[in-house]
Motif scaffolding. Sequence first.
Motif, PDB file in Angstrom:
ATOM      1  N   ARG A   1       0.947  -1.273   0.035  1.00 46.48           N
ATOM      2  CA  ARG A   1      -0.126  -0.131   0.165  1.00 46.48           C
ATOM      3  C   ARG A   1       1.049   1.190  -0.001  1.00 46.48           C
ATOM      4  O   ARG A   1       0.642   2.142  -0.834  1.00 46.48           O
ATOM      5  CB  ARG A   1      -1.039  -0.007   0.943  1.00 46.48           C
ATOM      6  CG  ARG A   1      -0.506   0.260   2.513  1.00 46.48           C
ATOM      7  CD  ARG A   1      -1.440  -0.058   3.638  1.00 46.48           C
ATOM      8  NE  ARG A   1      -1.527  -1.674   3.599  1.00 46.48           N
ATOM      9  CZ  ARG A   1      -2.684  -2.585   3.678  1.00 46.48           C
ATOM     10  NH1 ARG A   1      -3.698  -1.980   3.789  1.00 46.48           N
ATOM     11  NH2 ARG A   1      -2.338  -3.703   3.609  1.00 46.48           N
ATOM     12  N   THR A   2       1.934   1.150   0.750  1.00 41.81           N
ATOM     13  CA  THR A   2       2.662   2.456   0.709  1.00 41.81           C
ATOM     14  C   THR A   2       3.405   3.056  -0.428  1.00 41.81           C
ATOM     15  O   THR A   2       3.283   3.928  -1.037  1.00 41.81           O
ATOM     16  CB  THR A   2       3.889   2.409   1.974  1.00 41.81           C
ATOM     17  OG1 THR A   2       3.025   2.130   3.112  1.00 41.81           O
ATOM     18  CG2 THR A   2       4.551   3.764   2.176  1.00 41.81           C
TER      19      THR A   2
ATOM     20  N   ARG B   1      12.060   3.545   1.656  1.00 45.00           N
ATOM     21  CA  ARG B   1      11.910   2.691   2.815  1.00 45.00           C
ATOM     22  C   ARG B   1      12.964   1.734   2.916  1.00 45.00           C
ATOM     23  O   ARG B   1      13.553   1.242   2.019  1.00 45.00           O
ATOM     24  CB  ARG B   1      10.480   1.977   2.308  1.00 45.00           C
ATOM     25  CG  ARG B   1      10.332   0.782   3.674  1.00 45.00           C
ATOM     26  CD  ARG B   1       9.015   0.179   3.467  1.00 45.00           C
ATOM     27  NE  ARG B   1       8.033   1.049   3.946  1.00 45.00           N
ATOM     28  CZ  ARG B   1       6.735   0.506   4.171  1.00 45.00           C
ATOM     29  NH1 ARG B   1       6.415  -0.792   3.947  1.00 45.00           N
ATOM     30  NH2 ARG B   1       6.039   1.424   4.569  1.00 45.00           N
TER      31      ARG B   1
ATOM     32  N   HIS C   1       7.780   6.718  10.502  1.00 41.15           N
ATOM     33  CA  HIS C   1       6.806   6.282   9.421  1.00 41.15           C
ATOM     34  C   HIS C   1       6.136   7.568   9.252  1.00 41.15           C
ATOM     35  O   HIS C   1       4.902   7.590   9.592  1.00 41.15           O
ATOM     36  CB  HIS C   1       6.248   5.151   9.420  1.00 41.15           C
ATOM     37  CG  HIS C   1       5.452   4.798   8.063  1.00 41.15           C
ATOM     38  ND1 HIS C   1       5.669   5.299   7.084  1.00 41.15           N
ATOM     39  CD2 HIS C   1       4.872   3.538   7.911  1.00 41.15           C
ATOM     40  CE1 HIS C   1       4.933   4.528   6.103  1.00 41.15           C
ATOM     41  NE2 HIS C   1       4.559   3.516   6.697  1.00 41.15           N
TER      42      HIS C   1
ATOM     43  N   GLN D   1       2.579   7.764   7.647  1.00 42.72           N
ATOM     44  CA  GLN D   1       1.760   6.957   8.053  1.00 42.72           C
ATOM     45  C   GLN D   1       0.901   7.870   9.233  1.00 42.72           C
ATOM     46  O   GLN D   1      -0.137   7.907   9.301  1.00 42.72           O
ATOM     47  CB  GLN D   1       2.296   5.736   8.553  1.00 42.72           C
ATOM     48  CG  GLN D   1       1.050   4.998   9.398  1.00 42.72           C
ATOM     49  CD  GLN D   1       0.166   4.222   8.251  1.00 42.72           C
ATOM     50  OE1 GLN D   1       0.583   3.807   7.294  1.00 42.72           O
ATOM     51  NE2 GLN D   1      -1.095   4.234   8.720  1.00 42.72           N
TER      52      GLN D   1
ATOM     53  N   ARG E   1       7.174   1.245  13.848  1.00 46.71           N
ATOM     54  CA  ARG E   1       7.375   2.728  13.644  1.00 46.71           C
ATOM     55  C   ARG E   1       6.215   3.537  13.303  1.00 46.71           C
ATOM     56  O   ARG E   1       6.467   4.858  13.903  1.00 46.71           O
ATOM     57  CB  ARG E   1       8.344   2.775  12.117  1.00 46.71           C
ATOM     58  CG  ARG E   1       7.766   1.989  11.134  1.00 46.71           C
ATOM     59  CD  ARG E   1       8.780   1.879   9.804  1.00 46.71           C
ATOM     60  NE  ARG E   1       8.154   0.987   9.099  1.00 46.71           N
ATOM     61  CZ  ARG E   1       8.777   0.267   8.083  1.00 46.71           C
ATOM     62  NH1 ARG E   1      10.207   0.188   8.149  1.00 46.71           N
ATOM     63  NH2 ARG E   1       8.115  -0.385   7.203  1.00 46.71           N
ATOM     64  N   VAL E   2       5.254   2.831  13.129  1.00 50.34           N
ATOM     65  CA  VAL E   2       4.080   3.662  13.188  1.00 50.34           C
ATOM     66  C   VAL E   2       3.449   4.110  14.487  1.00 50.34           C
ATOM     67  O   VAL E   2       3.207   5.364  14.562  1.00 50.34           O
ATOM     68  CB  VAL E   2       2.779   2.662  12.621  1.00 50.34           C
ATOM     69  CG1 VAL E   2       1.595   3.278  12.610  1.00 50.34           C
ATOM     70  CG2 VAL E   2       3.079   2.192  11.072  1.00 50.34           C
TER      71      VAL E   2
ATOM     72  N   ARG F   1      -0.171  -4.372  13.868  1.00 45.17           N
ATOM     73  CA  ARG F   1       0.194  -5.831  13.109  1.00 45.17           C
ATOM     74  C   ARG F   1       1.274  -6.343  14.358  1.00 45.17           C
ATOM     75  O   ARG F   1       2.407  -5.570  14.793  1.00 45.17           O
ATOM     76  CB  ARG F   1       0.735  -5.740  11.895  1.00 45.17           C
ATOM     77  CG  ARG F   1       0.964  -7.058  11.400  1.00 45.17           C
ATOM     78  CD  ARG F   1       1.383  -6.782   9.812  1.00 45.17           C
ATOM     79  NE  ARG F   1       2.442  -5.932   9.712  1.00 45.17           N
ATOM     80  CZ  ARG F   1       3.907  -6.686   9.578  1.00 45.17           C
ATOM     81  NH1 ARG F   1       3.719  -7.951   9.660  1.00 45.17           N
ATOM     82  NH2 ARG F   1       4.820  -5.877   9.305  1.00 45.17           N
TER      83      ARG F   1
ATOM     84  N   GLN G   1       4.662  -7.437  14.434  1.00 46.15           N
ATOM     85  CA  GLN G   1       5.841  -7.468  13.367  1.00 46.15           C
ATOM     86  C   GLN G   1       6.804  -8.434  13.428  1.00 46.15           C
ATOM     87  O   GLN G   1       7.702  -8.485  14.095  1.00 46.15           O
ATOM     88  CB  GLN G   1       6.670  -6.151  13.469  1.00 46.15           C
ATOM     89  CG  GLN G   1       5.666  -4.808  13.766  1.00 46.15           C
ATOM     90  CD  GLN G   1       5.624  -3.868  12.546  1.00 46.15           C
ATOM     91  OE1 GLN G   1       6.600  -3.673  12.301  1.00 46.15           O
ATOM     92  NE2 GLN G   1       4.293  -3.514  11.927  1.00 46.15           N
TER      93      GLN G   1
ATOM     94  N   PRO H   1      -3.112   0.235  10.403  1.00 46.37           N
ATOM     95  CA  PRO H   1      -2.375   0.627   9.231  1.00 46.37           C
ATOM     96  C   PRO H   1      -2.201  -0.339   8.091  1.00 46.37           C
ATOM     97  O   PRO H   1      -1.938   0.164   6.818  1.00 46.37           O
ATOM     98  CB  PRO H   1      -0.749   1.040   9.791  1.00 46.37           C
ATOM     99  CG  PRO H   1      -0.777  -0.042  11.118  1.00 46.37           C
ATOM    100  CD  PRO H   1      -2.144  -0.083  11.476  1.00 46.37           C
ATOM    101  N   GLY H   2      -2.528  -1.453   8.351  1.00 42.75           N
ATOM    102  CA  GLY H   2      -2.399  -2.506   7.496  1.00 42.75           C
ATOM    103  C   GLY H   2      -0.842  -2.975   7.342  1.00 42.75           C
ATOM    104  O   GLY H   2      -0.066  -2.100   7.773  1.00 42.75           O
ATOM    105  N   PRO H   3      -0.407  -3.914   6.675  1.00 41.44           N
ATOM    106  CA  PRO H   3      -1.314  -5.281   6.388  1.00 41.44           C
ATOM    107  C   PRO H   3      -1.999  -5.724   7.648  1.00 41.44           C
ATOM    108  O   PRO H   3      -1.394  -5.744   8.797  1.00 41.44           O
ATOM    109  CB  PRO H   3      -0.604  -6.052   5.877  1.00 41.44           C
ATOM    110  CG  PRO H   3       0.894  -5.838   6.075  1.00 41.44           C
ATOM    111  CD  PRO H   3       0.714  -4.429   6.627  1.00 41.44           C
TER     112      PRO H   3
HETATM  113  C1  NCD Z   1       3.208  -0.268   8.505  1.00 37.73           C
HETATM  114  C2  NCD Z   1       4.846  -0.281   8.162  1.00 37.73           C
HETATM  115  O1  NCD Z   1       5.079  -0.699   7.044  1.00 37.73           O
HETATM  116  O2  NCD Z   1       5.330   0.158   9.027  1.00 37.73           O
HETATM  117  N1  NCD Z   1       2.646  -0.519   7.173  1.00 37.73           N
HETATM  118  C3  NCD Z   1       2.014   0.372   6.329  1.00 37.73           C
HETATM  119  O3  NCD Z   1       3.083   1.352   5.993  1.00 37.73           O
HETATM  120  N2  NCD Z   1       1.028   0.506   5.831  1.00 37.73           N
HETATM  121  C4  NCD Z   1       2.792  -1.340   9.321  1.00 37.73           C
HETATM  122  C5  NCD Z   1       3.180  -2.764   9.413  1.00 37.73           C
HETATM  123  O4  NCD Z   1       3.825  -3.074   8.365  1.00 37.73           O
HETATM  124  O5  NCD Z   1       2.553  -3.432  10.113  1.00 37.73           O
END
Ligand code: NCD
Length: 316
Positions: free
Chosen positions: A58-59, A108, A136, A139, A169-170, A223, A225, A263-265
Amino acid sequence: MTAGLKHLLGIEPLTPDQITAILDLADSYVDLNKRQIKRTDTLAGRTQINMFFENSTRTQASFELAGKRLGADVMNMAMQASSIKKGETLIDTALTLNAMHPDLLVVRHPNSGAVDLLAQKVNCAVLNAGDGRHEHPTQALLDALTIRRAKGRLHRLSVAICGDIAHSRVARSNLILLGKMENRIRLVGPSTLMPSGIADLGCEVYHDMEEGLKDVDVVMMLRLQKERMDGGFIPSEREYYHRYGLDAAKLARAKKDAIVMHPGPMNRGVEIDGDIADDIHRSVIQEQVEMGVAVRMAAMDLLMQGRAAKSKEVWV
Ligand code: NCD
């Protein structure tokens, strides 16, 4: 209004006014993105290169679409197959790309601090699309815009950030942003998934989800991680879901109009019940994705305005 933006590497150096400026501009891009012709020429002639050293769906899609809607020439580098694999350092890759005169680099990277380092070596604007467990920023900005539109304000709200805080990081960028905007933040999760030095973060910590969610306005789920875990942080996913997975019973502790974010996934049945994630009356998960494109358009627009104005002010 350029906001003096040179790079967007994190939320940490931003002032509340700068955050508000990005969100205000993003609001106008939300409207543009709903039109039939979703395109401006704000970044026409500009070159944007996306460098994702970590998997992303998504990002990366969001940044690509944001650049295209602003009229930029967008290139996605396949970093998995790049010279990095042949032993080239991150800095050499950056210098090579720099010699091609891009205007924007979206990066990233799995290592915290790698994007800051890269920004010191290139002449163009750098946007951090997530570096390790560090920051991030887009986000947190898209989460802020989603909250502001759903709640009508971005201050004096009670926000619970739940789950794997330690590796996220979110969580970090959201904590900083929501703190700057004077919200009350609760961190909810098992002690094994709380970062060290948590006492200095100025937020309340709960290990019991039902207590932690009591009367909050916003429930932000994270999520697990697993890619950043090198040991057993939880007894089992089943046990984790039982204690920390967001289901209807736990959500009932929050305010009646509390919103649910992720934030997904998502891992359905691990950190969140699928029915809650899909409940359009509570979940704003799809709005988060929508706001993501608008916030990234706003950030890139401001960065380029700042460069055009050759602003002396530095935001790093
Ligand atoms: C997040 C990330 O990559 O930090 N996802 C995102 O950017 N949509 C969170 C995650 O991966 O769980």
